[in-house]
Design a protein around this motif. Structure first.
Motif, PDB file in Angstrom:
ATOM      1  N   MET A   1       0.851  -1.179   0.000  1.00 30.94           N
ATOM      2  CA  MET A   1       0.000   0.000   0.000  1.00 30.94           C
ATOM      3  C   MET A   1       0.890   1.234   0.000  1.00 30.94           C
ATOM      4  SD  MET A   1      -2.853   1.161   2.760  1.00 30.94           S
ATOM      5  CE  MET A   1      -1.880   1.798   4.107  1.00 30.94           C
ATOM      6  N   ALA A   2       0.623   2.153  -0.879  1.00 30.66           N
ATOM      7  CA  ALA A   2       1.374   3.400  -0.924  1.00 30.66           C
ATOM      8  C   ALA A   2       0.948   4.288   0.229  1.00 30.66           C
ATOM      9  CB  ALA A   2       1.115   4.111  -2.259  1.00 30.66           C
ATOM     10  N   THR A   3       1.911   4.966   0.831  1.00 34.91           N
ATOM     11  CA  THR A   3       1.593   5.876   1.929  1.00 34.91           C
ATOM     12  C   THR A   3       2.297   7.195   1.718  1.00 34.91           C
ATOM     13  OG1 THR A   3       3.449   5.084   3.249  1.00 34.91           O
ATOM     14  CG2 THR A   3       1.322   3.998   3.594  1.00 34.91           C
ATOM     15  N   THR A   4       1.789   8.215   2.333  1.00 34.21           N
ATOM     16  CA  THR A   4       2.451   9.505   2.280  1.00 34.21           C
ATOM     17  C   THR A   4       3.532   9.525   3.339  1.00 34.21           C
ATOM     18  OG1 THR A   4       0.975  10.512   3.884  1.00 34.21           O
ATOM     19  CG2 THR A   4       0.329  10.672   1.555  1.00 34.21           C
ATOM     20  N   GLY A   5       4.393  10.509   3.300  1.00 33.22           N
ATOM     21  CA  GLY A   5       5.434  10.653   4.314  1.00 33.22           C
ATOM     22  C   GLY A   5       4.841  10.827   5.694  1.00 33.22           C
ATOM     23  N   GLN A   6       3.712  11.523   5.768  1.00 35.74           N
ATOM     24  CA  GLN A   6       3.082  11.759   7.064  1.00 35.74           C
ATOM     25  C   GLN A   6       2.601  10.443   7.663  1.00 35.74           C
ATOM     26  OE1 GLN A   6      -0.484  14.102   6.947  1.00 35.74           O
ATOM     27  NE2 GLN A   6      -0.275  14.725   9.074  1.00 35.74           N
ATOM     28  N   ALA A   7       1.927   9.619   6.881  1.00 34.38           N
ATOM     29  CA  ALA A   7       1.435   8.345   7.393  1.00 34.38           C
ATOM     30  C   ALA A   7       2.589   7.401   7.694  1.00 34.38           C
ATOM     31  CB  ALA A   7       0.472   7.718   6.398  1.00 34.38           C
ATOM     32  N   ARG A   8       3.642   7.438   6.871  1.00 31.35           N
ATOM     33  CA  ARG A   8       4.792   6.572   7.065  1.00 31.35           C
ATOM     34  C   ARG A   8       5.504   6.920   8.366  1.00 31.35           C
ATOM     35  NH1 ARG A   8       6.451   6.156   2.134  1.00 31.35           N
ATOM     36  NH2 ARG A   8       7.142   8.286   2.032  1.00 31.35           N
ATOM     37  N   ALA A   9       5.521   8.180   8.738  1.00 31.58           N
ATOM     38  CA  ALA A   9       6.206   8.603   9.962  1.00 31.58           C
ATOM     39  C   ALA A   9       5.417   8.231  11.214  1.00 31.58           C
ATOM     40  CB  ALA A   9       6.437  10.115   9.938  1.00 31.58           C
ATOM     41  N   GLY A  10       4.242   7.641  11.049  1.00 31.10           N
ATOM     42  CA  GLY A  10       3.462   7.205  12.203  1.00 31.10           C
ATOM     43  C   GLY A  10       2.426   8.219  12.660  1.00 31.10           C
ATOM     44  N   THR A  11       2.387   9.377  12.032  1.00 27.44           N
ATOM     45  CA  THR A  11       1.354  10.345  12.403  1.00 27.44           C
ATOM     46  C   THR A  11       0.150  10.140  11.506  1.00 27.44           C
ATOM     47  OG1 THR A  11       2.240  12.010  10.905  1.00 27.44           O
ATOM     48  CG2 THR A  11       3.035  12.051  13.191  1.00 27.44           C
ATOM     49  N   ARG A  12      -0.986  10.565  11.986  1.00 25.63           N
ATOM     50  CA  ARG A  12      -2.218  10.382  11.238  1.00 25.63           C
ATOM     51  C   ARG A  12      -2.635  11.720  10.624  1.00 25.63           C
ATOM     52  NH1 ARG A  12      -3.652   5.644  12.850  1.00 25.63           N
ATOM     53  NH2 ARG A  12      -5.885   5.376  12.972  1.00 25.63           N
ATOM     54  N   PRO A  13      -3.190  11.687   9.423  1.00 23.99           N
ATOM     55  CA  PRO A  13      -3.698  12.928   8.860  1.00 23.99           C
ATOM     56  C   PRO A  13      -4.739  13.535   9.792  1.00 23.99           C
ATOM     57  CG  PRO A  13      -3.732  11.167   7.228  1.00 23.99           C
ATOM     58  CD  PRO A  13      -3.382  10.538   8.544  1.00 23.99           C
ATOM     59  N   ARG A  14      -4.679  14.829   9.975  1.00 22.00           N
ATOM     60  CA  ARG A  14      -5.620  15.504  10.869  1.00 22.00           C
ATOM     61  C   ARG A  14      -6.715  16.193  10.080  1.00 22.00           C
ATOM     62  NH1 ARG A  14      -2.571  17.758  16.047  1.00 22.00           N
ATOM     63  NH2 ARG A  14      -1.237  15.986  16.385  1.00 22.00           N
ATOM     64  N   SER A  15      -6.933  15.760   8.872  1.00 22.51           N
ATOM     65  CA  SER A  15      -7.854  16.458   7.987  1.00 22.51           C
ATOM     66  C   SER A  15      -9.273  16.540   8.532  1.00 22.51           C
ATOM     67  CB  SER A  15      -7.859  15.785   6.624  1.00 22.51           C
ATOM     68  OG  SER A  15      -8.257  14.431   6.757  1.00 22.51           O
ATOM     69  N   ILE A  16      -9.731  15.555   9.281  1.00 22.68           N
ATOM     70  CA  ILE A  16     -11.095  15.620   9.796  1.00 22.68           C
ATOM     71  C   ILE A  16     -11.118  15.785  11.318  1.00 22.68           C
ATOM     72  CG2 ILE A  16     -12.171  14.475   7.854  1.00 22.68           C
ATOM     73  CD1 ILE A  16     -12.202  11.892   9.402  1.00 22.68           C
ATOM     74  N   GLN A  17      -9.974  16.055  11.921  1.00 23.80           N
ATOM     75  CA  GLN A  17      -9.912  16.269  13.365  1.00 23.80           C
ATOM     76  C   GLN A  17     -10.674  17.534  13.767  1.00 23.80           C
ATOM     77  OE1 GLN A  17      -5.973  16.826  14.950  1.00 23.80           O
ATOM     78  NE2 GLN A  17      -6.674  16.746  17.054  1.00 23.80           N
ATOM     79  N   LEU A  18     -10.349  18.662  13.178  1.00 23.86           N
ATOM     80  CA  LEU A  18     -10.996  19.924  13.544  1.00 23.86           C
ATOM     81  C   LEU A  18     -12.504  19.892  13.299  1.00 23.86           C
ATOM     82  CD1 LEU A  18     -10.896  22.842  14.571  1.00 23.86           C
ATOM     83  CD2 LEU A  18     -10.370  23.538  12.211  1.00 23.86           C
ATOM     84  N   PRO A  19     -12.967  19.495  12.109  1.00 28.94           N
ATOM     85  CA  PRO A  19     -14.418  19.468  11.933  1.00 28.94           C
ATOM     86  C   PRO A  19     -15.104  18.477  12.880  1.00 28.94           C
ATOM     87  CG  PRO A  19     -13.327  18.564   9.999  1.00 28.94           C
ATOM     88  CD  PRO A  19     -12.266  19.163  10.861  1.00 28.94           C
ATOM     89  N   GLY A  20     -14.453  17.358  13.159  1.00 28.85           N
ATOM     90  CA  GLY A  20     -15.032  16.398  14.097  1.00 28.85           C
ATOM     91  C   GLY A  20     -15.180  16.987  15.488  1.00 28.85           C
ATOM     92  N   ILE A  21     -14.152  17.672  15.955  1.00 29.70           N
ATOM     93  CA  ILE A  21     -14.204  18.282  17.292  1.00 29.70           C
ATOM     94  C   ILE A  21     -15.260  19.383  17.344  1.00 29.70           C
ATOM     95  CG2 ILE A  21     -12.905  19.725  18.920  1.00 29.70           C
ATOM     96  CD1 ILE A  21     -10.442  17.985  18.253  1.00 29.70           C
ATOM     97  N   VAL A  22     -15.307  20.235  16.330  1.00 30.01           N
ATOM     98  CA  VAL A  22     -16.294  21.318  16.315  1.00 30.01           C
ATOM     99  C   VAL A  22     -17.713  20.744  16.260  1.00 30.01           C
ATOM    100  CG1 VAL A  22     -17.132  23.328  15.016  1.00 30.01           C
ATOM    101  CG2 VAL A  22     -14.675  22.979  15.320  1.00 30.01           C
ATOM    102  N   LEU A  23     -17.915  19.710  15.450  1.00 31.70           N
ATOM    103  CA  LEU A  23     -19.223  19.043  15.426  1.00 31.70           C
ATOM    104  C   LEU A  23     -19.552  18.453  16.795  1.00 31.70           C
ATOM    105  CD1 LEU A  23     -19.196  17.165  12.003  1.00 31.70           C
ATOM    106  CD2 LEU A  23     -20.960  18.740  12.796  1.00 31.70           C
TER     107      LEU A  23
END
Length: 187
Positions: A1-23
């Motif tokens: 599976m191809a991964t981005t550098g961010q996912a490979r480094a063990g961190t998770r994309p935070r793309s839906i973190q802020l909207p999830g918290i605000v919701l």
């Protein structure tokens, strides 16, 4: 599976973190307002101002004038919750540019929503119940225990939501990324 550098480094994309918290903040506020203010009628926004710490005029909920003022402030509270939900949905819509239906089944999104609800409980519980003292979860001789349970629920929601979102697959909102198709299938 191809991964981005961010996912490979063990961190998770935070793309839906802020909207999830605000919701979560908005939805948690609605649960509080609908359940505790309206259905159970345990408190309203200003029902403890006779013992508050900031000098707000007392509006007892057992008088017409008092209930009218408390209802107005409950309405203001619900407007703030509504704005948080609309804002959270707007941020989510702007960040998720493909497979929008699939994001609603994502553990990541629902975990962050639980975190937001827990943050609502902590902030509202500390600010309104403890610091300002304008109302309590359930007033009376044992109100401190109800207030502490509300705060404990907030901590549990934050911890549970954080763990729940960690158990989900990262969701990459960008359709052009190297692994967007792989992560969408796994959300």
């Amino acid at each position: 599976m191809a991964t981005t550098g961010q996912a490979r480094a063990g961190t998770r994309p935070r793309s839906i973190q802020l909207p999830g918290i605000v919701l979560g903040v908005g939805l948690g506020g609605f649960v509080d307002g609908i359940l505790l203010h309206q259905l159970l009628q345990w408190h309203h926004m200003l029902t403890s101002t006779n013992t508050d710490r900031i000098g707000v005029k007392y509006y007892p909920a057992n008088t017409v004038d008092g209930l009218e003022m408390n209802t107005v402030w409950d309405g203001v509270f619900h407007v703030v919750c509504w704005v948080a939900v609309i804002l959270g949905l707007g941020i989510l819509y702007a960040r998720v540019t493909h497979d929008r239906r699939r994001v609603w089944t994502s553990r990541v999104l629902w975990g962050w929503i639980l975190v937001g609800w827990g943050l609502f409980n902590l902030v509202e519980g500390l600010l309104d119940h403890q610091i300002l003292g304008i109302h309590h979860v359930h007033g009376g001789p044992h109100q401190i225990w109800w207030d502490m349970a509300f705060l404990l629920l907030g901590v549990l929601l934050i911890a549970g939501g954080y763990l729940w979102q960690r158990s989900g697959r990262p969701f990459d909102p960008e359709p052009g990324s190297a692994h967007a198709e792989d992560t969408v299938r796994q959300v």
